[in-house]
Write a protein that holds these residues in place. Structure first.
Motif, PDB file in Angstrom:
ATOM      1  N   LEU A  55     -38.909  12.171  11.385  1.00 49.09           N
ATOM      2  CA  LEU A  55     -38.590  12.217  12.820  1.00 49.09           C
ATOM      3  C   LEU A  55     -38.464  13.654  13.309  1.00 49.09           C
ATOM      4  O   LEU A  55     -38.843  13.965  14.435  1.00 49.09           O
ATOM      5  N   GLU A  56     -37.974  14.530  12.436  1.00 52.04           N
ATOM      6  CA  GLU A  56     -37.894  15.953  12.785  1.00 52.04           C
ATOM      7  C   GLU A  56     -39.295  16.522  13.001  1.00 52.04           C
ATOM      8  O   GLU A  56     -39.553  17.235  13.965  1.00 52.04           O
ATOM      9  N   ALA A  57     -40.208  16.169  12.108  1.00 54.02           N
ATOM     10  CA  ALA A  57     -41.592  16.658  12.229  1.00 54.02           C
ATOM     11  C   ALA A  57     -42.261  16.078  13.462  1.00 54.02           C
ATOM     12  O   ALA A  57     -42.954  16.790  14.201  1.00 54.02           O
ATOM     13  N   ALA A  58     -42.080  14.784  13.706  1.00 54.29           N
ATOM     14  CA  ALA A  58     -42.713  14.139  14.858  1.00 54.29           C
ATOM     15  C   ALA A  58     -42.157  14.678  16.164  1.00 54.29           C
ATOM     16  O   ALA A  58     -42.899  14.910  17.117  1.00 54.29           O
ATOM     17  N   SER A  59     -40.858  14.903  16.225  1.00 47.88           N
ATOM     18  CA  SER A  59     -40.271  15.397  17.473  1.00 47.88           C
ATOM     19  C   SER A  59     -40.646  16.848  17.715  1.00 47.88           C
ATOM     20  O   SER A  59     -40.889  17.250  18.849  1.00 47.88           O
ATOM     21  N   SER A  60     -40.736  17.664  16.657  1.00 48.23           N
ATOM     22  CA  SER A  60     -41.114  19.062  16.866  1.00 48.23           C
ATOM     23  C   SER A  60     -42.567  19.165  17.304  1.00 48.23           C
ATOM     24  O   SER A  60     -42.921  20.027  18.102  1.00 48.23           O
ATOM     25  N   SER A  61     -43.416  18.276  16.810  1.00 49.97           N
ATOM     26  CA  SER A  61     -44.821  18.329  17.224  1.00 49.97           C
ATOM     27  C   SER A  61     -44.978  17.837  18.659  1.00 49.97           C
ATOM     28  O   SER A  61     -45.807  18.338  19.395  1.00 49.97           O
ATOM     29  N   SER A  62     -44.163  16.870  19.080  1.00 43.45           N
ATOM     30  CA  SER A  62     -44.303  16.374  20.450  1.00 43.45           C
ATOM     31  C   SER A  62     -43.743  17.372  21.454  1.00 43.45           C
ATOM     32  O   SER A  62     -44.247  17.491  22.550  1.00 43.45           O
ATOM     33  N   THR A  63     -42.704  18.145  21.060  1.00 45.32           N
ATOM     34  CA  THR A  63     -42.179  19.129  21.989  1.00 45.32           C
ATOM     35  C   THR A  63     -43.121  20.316  22.099  1.00 45.32           C
ATOM     36  O   THR A  63     -43.191  20.956  23.132  1.00 45.32           O
ATOM     37  N   CYS A  64     -43.851  20.594  21.010  1.00 45.49           N
ATOM     38  CA  CYS A  64     -44.816  21.698  21.070  1.00 45.49           C
ATOM     39  C   CYS A  64     -45.955  21.367  22.021  1.00 45.49           C
ATOM     40  O   CYS A  64     -46.487  22.234  22.687  1.00 45.49           O
ATOM     41  N   GLU A  65     -46.357  20.119  22.081  1.00 44.93           N
ATOM     42  CA  GLU A  65     -47.467  19.727  22.935  1.00 44.93           C
ATOM     43  C   GLU A  65     -47.011  19.483  24.363  1.00 44.93           C
ATOM     44  O   GLU A  65     -47.830  19.310  25.253  1.00 44.93           O
ATOM     45  N   GLY A  66     -45.696  19.369  24.587  1.00 47.02           N
ATOM     46  CA  GLY A  66     -45.198  19.121  25.929  1.00 47.02           C
ATOM     47  C   GLY A  66     -45.303  17.673  26.340  1.00 47.02           C
ATOM     48  O   GLY A  66     -45.328  17.366  27.516  1.00 47.02           O
ATOM     49  N   ASP A  67     -45.410  16.746  25.375  1.00 51.73           N
ATOM     50  CA  ASP A  67     -45.481  15.325  25.696  1.00 51.73           C
ATOM     51  C   ASP A  67     -44.183  14.853  26.333  1.00 51.73           C
ATOM     52  O   ASP A  67     -43.116  15.350  26.039  1.00 51.73           O
ATOM     53  N   ALA A  68     -44.313  13.850  27.176  1.00 51.88           N
ATOM     54  CA  ALA A  68     -43.128  13.233  27.741  1.00 51.88           C
ATOM     55  C   ALA A  68     -42.516  12.251  26.754  1.00 51.88           C
ATOM     56  O   ALA A  68     -41.380  11.848  26.893  1.00 51.88           O
ATOM     57  N   ASP A  69     -43.280  11.871  25.726  1.00 53.33           N
ATOM     58  CA  ASP A  69     -42.809  10.907  24.738  1.00 53.33           C
ATOM     59  C   ASP A  69     -42.024  11.636  23.657  1.00 53.33           C
ATOM     60  O   ASP A  69     -42.570  12.070  22.652  1.00 53.33           O
ATOM     61  N   ALA A  70     -40.703  11.767  23.863  1.00 53.78           N
ATOM     62  CA  ALA A  70     -39.862  12.488  22.911  1.00 53.78           C
ATOM     63  C   ALA A  70     -39.575  11.645  21.675  1.00 53.78           C
ATOM     64  O   ALA A  70     -39.140  12.153  20.665  1.00 53.78           O
ATOM     65  N   ALA A  71     -39.808  10.353  21.740  1.00 56.09           N
ATOM     66  CA  ALA A  71     -39.514   9.462  20.616  1.00 56.09           C
ATOM     67  C   ALA A  71     -40.780   9.160  19.815  1.00 56.09           C
ATOM     68  O   ALA A  71     -40.972   8.074  19.327  1.00 56.09           O
ATOM     69  N   LYS A  72     -41.688  10.116  19.732  1.00 57.71           N
ATOM     70  CA  LYS A  72     -42.950   9.931  19.025  1.00 57.71           C
ATOM     71  C   LYS A  72     -42.682   9.637  17.555  1.00 57.71           C
ATOM     72  O   LYS A  72     -41.860  10.279  16.930  1.00 57.71           O
ATOM     73  N   THR A  73     -43.400   8.678  17.024  1.00 57.80           N
ATOM     74  CA  THR A  73     -43.167   8.307  15.632  1.00 57.80           C
ATOM     75  C   THR A  73     -44.450   8.319  14.811  1.00 57.80           C
ATOM     76  O   THR A  73     -44.593   7.558  13.874  1.00 57.80           O
ATOM     77  N   THR A  74     -45.409   9.153  15.164  1.00 61.54           N
ATOM     78  CA  THR A  74     -46.609   9.320  14.348  1.00 61.54           C
ATOM     79  C   THR A  74     -46.919  10.808  14.214  1.00 61.54           C
ATOM     80  O   THR A  74     -46.551  11.612  15.066  1.00 61.54           O
ATOM     81  N   LEU A  75     -47.598  11.144  13.134  1.00 61.74           N
ATOM     82  CA  LEU A  75     -48.075  12.505  12.914  1.00 61.74           C
ATOM     83  C   LEU A  75     -49.583  12.456  12.705  1.00 61.74           C
ATOM     84  O   LEU A  75     -50.081  11.670  11.903  1.00 61.74           O
ATOM     85  N   THR A  76     -50.312  13.292  13.439  1.00 64.29           N
ATOM     86  CA  THR A  76     -51.752  13.404  13.235  1.00 64.29           C
ATOM     87  C   THR A  76     -52.013  14.439  12.152  1.00 64.29           C
ATOM     88  O   THR A  76     -51.098  15.102  11.662  1.00 64.29           O
ATOM     89  N   TRP A  77     -53.275  14.611  11.812  1.00 63.90           N
ATOM     90  CA  TRP A  77     -53.673  15.573  10.779  1.00 63.90           C
ATOM     91  C   TRP A  77     -53.183  16.983  11.122  1.00 63.90           C
ATOM     92  O   TRP A  77     -52.598  17.663  10.293  1.00 63.90           O
ATOM     93  N   GLY A  78     -53.407  17.419  12.340  1.00 58.02           N
ATOM     94  CA  GLY A  78     -53.005  18.777  12.727  1.00 58.02           C
ATOM     95  C   GLY A  78     -51.493  18.949  12.729  1.00 58.02           C
ATOM     96  O   GLY A  78     -50.968  19.975  12.270  1.00 58.02           O
ATOM     97  N   GLU A  79     -50.784  17.969  13.243  1.00 63.65           N
ATOM     98  CA  GLU A  79     -49.315  18.037  13.266  1.00 63.65           C
ATOM     99  C   GLU A  79     -48.758  18.032  11.842  1.00 63.65           C
ATOM    100  O   GLU A  79     -47.821  18.767  11.528  1.00 63.65           O
ATOM    101  N   PHE A  80     -49.367  17.229  10.982  1.00 63.48           N
ATOM    102  CA  PHE A  80     -48.929  17.187   9.594  1.00 63.48           C
ATOM    103  C   PHE A  80     -49.182  18.527   8.917  1.00 63.48           C
ATOM    104  O   PHE A  80     -48.378  18.983   8.102  1.00 63.48           O
ATOM    105  N   GLY A  81     -50.301  19.174   9.253  1.00 61.14           N
ATOM    106  CA  GLY A  81     -50.607  20.475   8.668  1.00 61.14           C
ATOM    107  C   GLY A  81     -49.551  21.509   9.008  1.00 61.14           C
ATOM    108  O   GLY A  81     -49.109  22.262   8.144  1.00 61.14           O
TER     109      GLY A  81
END
Length: 143
Positions: A55-81
Motif C-alpha cells: 500500500l505504501e508503494a501503491a500510494s506513493s506511485s499514485s501521488t507521484c502521478e497526481g491521480d485523484a485515486d489515493a486508494a490505488k491498489t495496483t502497481l504497474t511495471w514502471g511503478e514497481f520498478g
C-alpha cells in the motif's frame, strides 16, 4: 499386615502418579496452545507488514502521478520498478524473509504477477509473498 501396607503404598503411589500425569498433560496442552497463538500472531504481523509495504508503494506511485485515486491498489511495471529500486524496500523484503538480490526486476515482477495482466494487485502481492518467503521446503521443491 505387610501385604496390606505394601498394597496401600502402591495405591497411593498410583494415585500420585495419575495426578502428576494429569497436570503434566494439561501443562503440555497449554504450552502447545500458546505456541500456536504465537505463530498465528507472528503470521498476522508478517501479513500486515507485507500489505503495508504494498500500500505504501501503491500510494506513493499514485501521488507521484497526481491521480485523484489515493486508494490505488495496483502497481504497474514502471511503478514497481521505482519501488523495487529503493534500497530501503529491498532491506524490508529481506527482513520479511524474501531475498531478491539474485533476481532481476523483470523476474521479480513476473514472479509476483500471477495472472499476467501487467499489474500487481494487493491480493497477488500478498499471495506471492507468502509463497516465496522463507526457506524452500521439500514440498516447494516437488512443485
Amino acid at each position: 499386615f505387610l501385604v496390606y501396607v505394601a498394597f496401600a503404598i502402591i495405591c497411593v503411589l498410583n494415585i500420585v502418579t495419575g495426578v502428576f500425569l494429569k497436570h503434566a498433560q494439561a501443562f503440555t496442552k497449554r504450552v502447545e496452545e500458546q505456541a500456536m497463538l504465537r505463530e498465528l500472531d507472528a503470521r498476522h504481523q508478517w501479513l500486515s507488514e507485507v500489505r503495508a509495504r504494498f500500500l505504501e508503494a501503491a500510494s506513493s506511485s499514485s501521488t507521484c502521478e497526481g491521480d485523484a485515486d489515493a486508494a490505488k491498489t495496483t502497481l504497474t511495471w514502471g511503478e514497481f520498478g521505482d519501488f523495487f529500486a529503493d534500497v530501503k524496500v529491498q532491506a524490508l523484503f529481506r527482513k520479511l524473509g524474501v531475498d531478491f538480490d539474485h533476481m532481476t526486476q523483470g523476474g521479480v515482477f513476473q514472479l509476483l504477477d500471477f495472472d499476467g495482466t501487467g499489474e500487481i494487485d494487493l491480493d497477488e502481492f500478498v499471495l506471492s509473498m507468502q509463497n516465496i518467503h522463507g526457506q524452500a521446503r521439500g514440498l516447494d521443491l516437488a512443485r
